[in-house]
Design an enzyme around this catalytic site. Structure first.
Site, mmCIF file in Angstrom:
data_model
loop_
_atom_site.group_PDB
_atom_site.id
_atom_site.type_symbol
_atom_site.label_atom_id
_atom_site.label_comp_id
_atom_site.label_asym_id
_atom_site.label_seq_id
_atom_site.Cartn_x
_atom_site.Cartn_y
_atom_site.Cartn_z
ATOM 1 N N ASP A 46 54.071 53.631 33.852
ATOM 2 C CA ASP A 46 55.370 53.765 33.330
ATOM 3 C C ASP A 46 56.545 53.061 33.903
ATOM 4 O O ASP A 46 56.390 52.794 34.979
ATOM 5 C CB ASP A 46 55.776 55.373 33.808
ATOM 6 N N TYR A 51 64.921 49.382 35.501
ATOM 7 C CA TYR A 51 64.415 49.179 36.887
ATOM 8 C C TYR A 51 64.413 47.532 37.323
ATOM 9 O O TYR A 51 63.627 46.745 36.809
ATOM 10 C CB TYR A 51 62.933 49.472 36.900
ATOM 11 N N LYS A 77 61.232 53.264 28.761
ATOM 12 C CA LYS A 77 62.534 53.914 28.515
ATOM 13 C C LYS A 77 63.493 53.155 27.435
ATOM 14 O O LYS A 77 63.591 52.119 27.648
ATOM 15 C CB LYS A 77 62.915 54.636 29.829
#
Length: 336
Positions: A46, A51, A77
Protein backbone atom coordinates in the site's frame (compact mmCIF):
# COMPACT_ATOMS: atom_id res chain seq x y z
CA UNK A 1 -15.65 -8.03 -4.52
CA UNK A 2 -14.73 -8.02 -0.82
CA UNK A 3 -11.26 -7.08 0.39
CA UNK A 4 -10.77 -10.57 1.79
CA UNK A 5 -11.27 -11.89 -1.76
CA UNK A 6 -8.82 -9.36 -3.23
CA UNK A 7 -6.00 -9.46 -0.69
CA UNK A 8 -3.45 -12.30 -0.76
CA UNK A 9 -2.84 -12.56 2.98
CA UNK A 10 -3.27 -10.93 6.36
CA UNK A 11 0.02 -9.03 6.37
CA UNK A 12 0.75 -6.21 3.96
CA UNK A 13 3.46 -3.58 3.71
CA UNK A 14 2.68 0.10 4.31
CA UNK A 15 5.05 2.44 2.53
CA UNK A 16 4.52 5.79 4.30
CA UNK A 17 7.98 5.50 5.92
CA UNK A 18 9.54 5.13 2.45
CA UNK A 19 8.47 8.73 1.80
CA UNK A 20 11.07 9.82 4.37
CA UNK A 21 8.55 10.05 7.20
CA UNK A 22 10.32 11.52 10.24
CA UNK A 23 13.79 10.95 8.77
CA UNK A 24 15.72 10.87 5.50
CA UNK A 25 16.14 7.25 4.43
CA UNK A 26 18.90 6.30 1.98
CA UNK A 27 17.58 4.92 -1.30
CA UNK A 28 19.45 1.64 -0.94
CA UNK A 29 17.93 1.10 2.50
CA UNK A 30 14.44 1.75 1.13
CA UNK A 31 14.98 -0.69 -1.75
CA UNK A 32 16.38 -3.34 0.59
CA UNK A 33 13.32 -3.01 2.82
CA UNK A 34 10.92 -3.60 -0.06
CA UNK A 35 13.03 -6.55 -1.23
CA UNK A 36 12.94 -7.94 2.32
CA UNK A 37 9.14 -7.71 2.30
CA UNK A 38 9.04 -9.59 -0.97
CA UNK A 39 11.46 -12.24 0.27
CA UNK A 40 9.37 -12.70 3.43
CA UNK A 41 6.38 -13.52 1.23
CA UNK A 42 4.50 -10.23 1.57
CA UNK A 43 2.33 -9.75 -1.53
CA UNK A 44 0.19 -6.75 -0.64
CA UNK A 45 1.72 -3.28 -0.88
CA UNK A 46 0.00 0.00 0.00
CA UNK A 47 1.29 3.42 -0.96
CA UNK A 48 0.16 6.98 -1.78
CA UNK A 49 1.31 10.06 -3.70
CA UNK A 50 1.21 11.98 -0.42
CA UNK A 51 4.03 9.91 1.10
CA UNK A 52 7.01 12.16 0.47
CA UNK A 53 5.35 13.86 -2.52
CA UNK A 54 5.70 10.81 -4.76
CA UNK A 55 8.90 9.48 -3.21
CA UNK A 56 7.36 6.35 -1.65
CA UNK A 57 5.61 5.39 -4.89
CA UNK A 58 8.82 5.80 -6.88
CA UNK A 59 10.84 3.75 -4.41
CA UNK A 60 8.22 1.01 -4.27
CA UNK A 61 7.96 0.97 -8.05
CA UNK A 62 11.72 0.54 -8.44
CA UNK A 63 11.45 -2.86 -6.82
CA UNK A 64 7.96 -4.05 -7.73
CA UNK A 65 8.43 -3.22 -11.41
CA UNK A 66 10.96 -6.08 -11.50
CA UNK A 67 8.43 -8.58 -10.09
CA UNK A 68 5.64 -10.46 -11.93
CA UNK A 69 2.63 -8.11 -11.85
CA UNK A 70 0.14 -10.92 -11.25
CA UNK A 71 2.07 -12.03 -8.17
CA UNK A 72 1.13 -9.11 -5.90
CA UNK A 73 -1.71 -6.77 -4.96
CA UNK A 74 -1.10 -3.03 -5.10
CA UNK A 75 -3.08 -0.15 -3.65
CA UNK A 76 -2.47 3.58 -3.81
CA UNK A 77 -4.54 6.65 -3.06
CA UNK A 78 -6.13 9.71 -4.67
CA UNK A 79 -6.66 13.21 -3.34
CA UNK A 80 -3.18 14.63 -3.85
CA UNK A 81 -1.70 15.56 -7.21
CA UNK A 82 2.09 16.02 -7.22
CA UNK A 83 3.31 18.86 -9.43
CA UNK A 84 6.72 19.32 -11.02
CA UNK A 85 7.20 22.72 -9.38
CA UNK A 86 8.84 23.06 -5.97
CA UNK A 87 6.79 24.01 -2.93
CA UNK A 88 7.62 27.46 -1.55
CA UNK A 89 7.37 27.77 2.23
CA UNK A 90 5.97 25.35 4.78
CA UNK A 91 3.15 22.97 3.84
CA UNK A 92 -0.16 23.15 5.66
CA UNK A 93 -0.86 19.55 6.64
CA UNK A 94 -3.26 20.11 9.52
CA UNK A 95 -2.38 17.98 12.53
CA UNK A 96 0.35 16.14 10.62
CA UNK A 97 2.73 19.12 10.51
CA UNK A 98 6.18 18.24 9.18
CA UNK A 99 5.59 14.52 8.84
CA UNK A 100 7.22 14.40 5.37
CA UNK A 101 9.58 17.34 5.66
CA UNK A 102 12.40 15.10 4.38
CA UNK A 103 10.44 13.98 1.29
CA UNK A 104 10.46 15.39 -2.22
CA UNK A 105 10.06 19.20 -2.33
CA UNK A 106 7.38 19.06 -5.05
CA UNK A 107 4.22 21.08 -4.63
CA UNK A 108 1.15 19.05 -3.61
CA UNK A 109 -2.35 19.96 -4.76
CA UNK A 110 -5.08 18.63 -2.45
CA UNK A 111 -8.07 17.86 -4.66
CA UNK A 112 -10.69 15.10 -4.87
CA UNK A 113 -12.52 16.10 -8.06
CA UNK A 114 -13.07 13.67 -10.94
CA UNK A 115 -10.36 15.34 -13.03
CA UNK A 116 -7.82 15.31 -10.20
CA UNK A 117 -8.63 11.67 -9.42
CA UNK A 118 -7.95 10.58 -12.99
CA UNK A 119 -4.72 12.56 -13.14
CA UNK A 120 -3.59 11.20 -9.77
CA UNK A 121 -4.07 7.61 -10.94
CA UNK A 122 -2.23 8.28 -14.20
CA UNK A 123 0.73 9.84 -12.36
CA UNK A 124 0.83 7.01 -9.79
CA UNK A 125 1.00 4.39 -12.53
CA UNK A 126 4.05 6.16 -13.96
CA UNK A 127 5.83 6.46 -10.62
CA UNK A 128 5.05 2.84 -9.76
CA UNK A 129 6.13 1.56 -13.16
CA UNK A 130 3.01 -0.54 -13.61
CA UNK A 131 0.02 -0.66 -15.92
CA UNK A 132 -2.69 -1.22 -13.31
CA UNK A 133 -3.78 -0.80 -9.72
CA UNK A 134 -5.80 -3.29 -7.73
CA UNK A 135 -7.29 -1.02 -5.06
CA UNK A 136 -7.57 2.77 -4.88
CA UNK A 137 -8.26 4.56 -1.61
CA UNK A 138 -9.70 8.08 -1.33
CA UNK A 139 -7.13 9.66 0.96
CA UNK A 140 -7.55 11.84 4.06
CA UNK A 141 -10.98 13.42 3.62
CA UNK A 142 -11.15 13.87 7.38
CA UNK A 143 -10.83 16.28 10.29
CA UNK A 144 -7.13 15.73 10.91
CA UNK A 145 -6.22 17.49 7.68
CA UNK A 146 -9.17 19.82 7.11
CA UNK A 147 -10.66 20.68 10.49
CA UNK A 148 -14.24 21.90 10.24
CA UNK A 149 -13.97 22.03 6.42
CA UNK A 150 -13.69 18.24 6.14
CA UNK A 151 -17.33 17.81 5.12
CA UNK A 152 -16.72 20.08 2.13
CA UNK A 153 -13.81 17.87 1.08
CA UNK A 154 -15.95 14.79 1.61
CA UNK A 155 -18.62 16.23 -0.70
CA UNK A 156 -15.98 17.04 -3.32
CA UNK A 157 -14.85 13.42 -3.17
CA UNK A 158 -18.41 12.05 -3.17
CA UNK A 159 -19.23 13.80 -6.44
CA UNK A 160 -15.74 13.36 -7.89
CA UNK A 161 -13.44 10.57 -6.75
CA UNK A 162 -16.21 8.22 -5.57
CA UNK A 163 -17.91 8.24 -8.97
CA UNK A 164 -14.70 7.88 -10.97
CA UNK A 165 -13.58 4.93 -8.85
CA UNK A 166 -17.01 3.28 -8.99
CA UNK A 167 -16.86 3.50 -12.77
CA UNK A 168 -13.33 2.11 -12.94
CA UNK A 169 -14.36 -0.80 -10.73
CA UNK A 170 -17.46 -1.49 -12.82
CA UNK A 171 -15.31 -1.43 -15.96
CA UNK A 172 -12.85 -3.88 -14.39
CA UNK A 173 -9.96 -1.40 -14.47
CA UNK A 174 -9.54 -1.75 -10.67
CA UNK A 175 -10.74 -4.51 -8.37
CA UNK A 176 -12.00 -2.28 -5.59
CA UNK A 177 -11.97 1.12 -3.91
CA UNK A 178 -12.71 2.77 -0.60
CA UNK A 179 -11.53 5.43 1.82
CA UNK A 180 -8.08 5.57 3.40
CA UNK A 181 -8.43 7.74 6.51
CA UNK A 182 -7.23 8.25 10.08
CA UNK A 183 -10.69 9.06 11.45
CA UNK A 184 -13.86 6.98 11.78
CA UNK A 185 -16.46 9.60 10.84
CA UNK A 186 -15.83 9.74 7.06
CA UNK A 187 -16.26 5.97 6.86
CA UNK A 188 -19.45 6.09 8.91
CA UNK A 189 -20.78 8.78 6.58
CA UNK A 190 -19.89 6.72 3.52
CA UNK A 191 -21.56 3.60 4.89
CA UNK A 192 -24.77 5.62 5.21
CA UNK A 193 -24.86 6.74 1.58
CA UNK A 194 -27.34 5.35 -0.93
CA UNK A 195 -24.83 5.70 -3.77
CA UNK A 196 -22.66 2.84 -5.05
CA UNK A 197 -20.73 1.56 -2.07
CA UNK A 198 -16.98 1.09 -1.72
CA UNK A 199 -15.53 -2.39 -1.44
CA UNK A 200 -13.87 -1.71 1.89
CA UNK A 201 -11.79 0.80 3.81
CA UNK A 202 -8.31 1.44 5.10
CA UNK A 203 -8.55 2.71 8.67
CA UNK A 204 -5.22 3.89 10.06
CA UNK A 205 -4.42 4.16 13.73
CA UNK A 206 -7.98 3.78 14.99
CA UNK A 207 -7.97 0.07 15.73
CA UNK A 208 -4.86 -0.56 17.77
CA UNK A 209 -4.13 -1.73 21.30
CA UNK A 210 -3.77 1.93 22.29
CA UNK A 211 -6.76 3.39 20.45
CA UNK A 212 -9.82 1.28 19.62
CA UNK A 213 -12.73 2.17 21.88
CA UNK A 214 -14.13 4.89 19.61
CA UNK A 215 -14.10 2.63 16.54
CA UNK A 216 -15.92 -0.07 18.49
CA UNK A 217 -18.76 2.24 19.49
CA UNK A 218 -20.28 2.79 16.07
CA UNK A 219 -18.04 2.25 13.05
CA UNK A 220 -17.05 -1.39 13.39
CA UNK A 221 -20.59 -2.59 14.25
CA UNK A 222 -21.84 -0.72 11.14
CA UNK A 223 -19.16 -2.33 8.97
CA UNK A 224 -19.87 -5.76 10.38
CA UNK A 225 -23.60 -5.36 9.80
CA UNK A 226 -22.99 -4.34 6.18
CA UNK A 227 -20.36 -7.07 5.69
CA UNK A 228 -17.67 -4.55 4.80
CA UNK A 229 -13.98 -5.41 5.29
CA UNK A 230 -11.20 -3.12 6.46
CA UNK A 231 -7.46 -2.95 6.15
CA UNK A 232 -5.92 -1.90 9.46
CA UNK A 233 -3.24 0.72 8.94
CA UNK A 234 -0.76 1.73 11.61
CA UNK A 235 -1.26 -1.28 13.92
CA UNK A 236 1.74 -0.11 15.96
CA UNK A 237 0.25 3.36 16.57
CA UNK A 238 2.90 5.28 14.57
CA UNK A 239 5.69 3.16 16.05
CA UNK A 240 5.27 3.38 19.83
CA UNK A 241 4.20 -0.29 19.91
CA UNK A 242 7.20 -1.32 17.85
CA UNK A 243 9.97 0.22 19.91
CA UNK A 244 9.59 3.76 18.55
CA UNK A 245 8.72 7.03 20.26
CA UNK A 246 5.87 8.35 18.07
CA UNK A 247 2.13 8.11 18.71
CA UNK A 248 -0.28 9.69 16.23
CA UNK A 249 2.73 10.97 14.25
CA UNK A 250 3.95 13.03 17.24
CA UNK A 251 6.16 12.33 20.25
CA UNK A 252 4.11 10.10 22.55
CA UNK A 253 2.55 11.90 25.56
CA UNK A 254 3.04 10.73 29.15
CA UNK A 255 -0.27 8.86 29.43
CA UNK A 256 0.50 6.80 26.31
CA UNK A 257 4.00 6.01 27.57
CA UNK A 258 2.48 4.81 30.82
CA UNK A 259 0.01 2.54 29.02
CA UNK A 260 2.77 1.15 26.80
CA UNK A 261 4.82 0.42 29.90
CA UNK A 262 1.93 -1.59 31.35
CA UNK A 263 1.51 -3.46 28.06
CA UNK A 264 5.22 -4.28 27.94
CA UNK A 265 5.17 -5.60 31.49
CA UNK A 266 2.29 -7.91 30.59
CA UNK A 267 3.97 -9.18 27.41
CA UNK A 268 7.18 -9.85 29.35
CA UNK A 269 5.22 -11.78 31.95
CA UNK A 270 3.88 -14.08 29.20
CA UNK A 271 7.13 -14.19 27.21
CA UNK A 272 5.76 -12.64 24.02
CA UNK A 273 6.62 -9.61 21.92
CA UNK A 274 4.66 -6.36 22.04
CA UNK A 275 4.50 -6.46 18.25
CA UNK A 276 2.75 -9.83 18.31
CA UNK A 277 0.18 -8.58 20.80
CA UNK A 278 -0.44 -5.40 18.80
CA UNK A 279 -0.67 -7.05 15.39
CA UNK A 280 -2.80 -9.98 16.46
CA UNK A 281 -5.16 -7.72 18.40
CA UNK A 282 -5.78 -5.53 15.33
CA UNK A 283 -6.47 -8.57 13.17
CA UNK A 284 -8.82 -10.25 15.66
CA UNK A 285 -11.85 -8.16 14.73
CA UNK A 286 -14.09 -9.91 12.17
CA UNK A 287 -13.97 -6.96 9.73
CA UNK A 288 -10.15 -6.91 9.62
CA UNK A 289 -8.96 -8.23 6.26
CA UNK A 290 -5.27 -7.38 6.68
CA UNK A 291 -2.88 -5.10 8.52
CA UNK A 292 -0.25 -2.94 6.82
CA UNK A 293 2.54 -1.94 9.19
CA UNK A 294 5.21 0.30 7.73
CA UNK A 295 8.96 -0.20 7.87
CA UNK A 296 12.19 1.39 6.70
CA UNK A 297 14.65 -1.31 7.73
CA UNK A 298 14.78 -4.83 6.27
CA UNK A 299 14.97 -6.41 9.73
CA UNK A 300 11.56 -4.97 10.64
CA UNK A 301 9.85 -7.09 8.01
CA UNK A 302 11.05 -10.33 9.57
CA UNK A 303 9.82 -9.03 12.94
CA UNK A 304 6.36 -8.37 11.48
CA UNK A 305 6.16 -11.82 9.95
CA UNK A 306 7.26 -13.38 13.22
CA UNK A 307 4.73 -11.28 15.15
CA UNK A 308 1.92 -12.50 12.92
CA UNK A 309 2.88 -16.14 13.48
CA UNK A 310 3.94 -15.94 17.13
CA UNK A 311 1.94 -18.08 19.54
CA UNK A 312 0.26 -15.80 22.06
CA UNK A 313 -1.23 -17.72 25.00
CA UNK A 314 -4.91 -17.23 25.76
CA UNK A 315 -3.88 -16.28 29.30
CA UNK A 316 -2.24 -13.13 27.96
CA UNK A 317 -5.50 -11.90 26.46
CA UNK A 318 -7.35 -12.80 29.65
CA UNK A 319 -4.85 -10.77 31.70
CA UNK A 320 -5.01 -7.90 29.19
CA UNK A 321 -8.78 -7.74 29.62
CA UNK A 322 -8.56 -8.04 33.40
CA UNK A 323 -6.04 -5.17 33.52
CA UNK A 324 -8.46 -2.90 31.67
CA UNK A 325 -6.00 -2.43 28.81
CA UNK A 326 -8.61 -3.29 26.16
CA UNK A 327 -12.25 -2.43 25.74
CA UNK A 328 -14.71 -5.05 27.03
CA UNK A 329 -16.28 -4.92 23.54
CA UNK A 330 -13.05 -5.74 21.68
CA UNK A 331 -12.89 -9.23 20.11
CA UNK A 332 -9.73 -11.03 21.20
CA UNK A 333 -7.85 -13.94 19.61
CA UNK A 334 -8.72 -17.41 20.92
CA UNK A 335 -11.99 -16.01 22.29
CA UNK A 336 -10.14 -14.91 25.42
Amino acid sequence: MSLKEILPGRLGFGTAPLGNMFRAIPGDEARATVEAAWNQGVRYYDTAPFYGAGLAESRLGEVLSTKPRDAYVLSTKVGRVILDEVEEGARDLGEKGGIFEHGNPNKIVHEWTAEATERSIEDSLKRLGTDRLDIVWVHDIAQDFHGDAWLNKFEEARTGAFRVLSRLRDEGVIKGWGLGVNKTEPIELTLGLDEPQPDGFLLAGRYTLLDHEHALQRLLPMAQEQNVDMVIGGPYSSGILAGGTHFEYQQAPAEILEKVSRLKALTQKHGISVKAAALQFSLAHPVAAAAVPGATRPSRIAEDTAALNETVPAAFWTDLRAAGLVSPAAPLPDNA
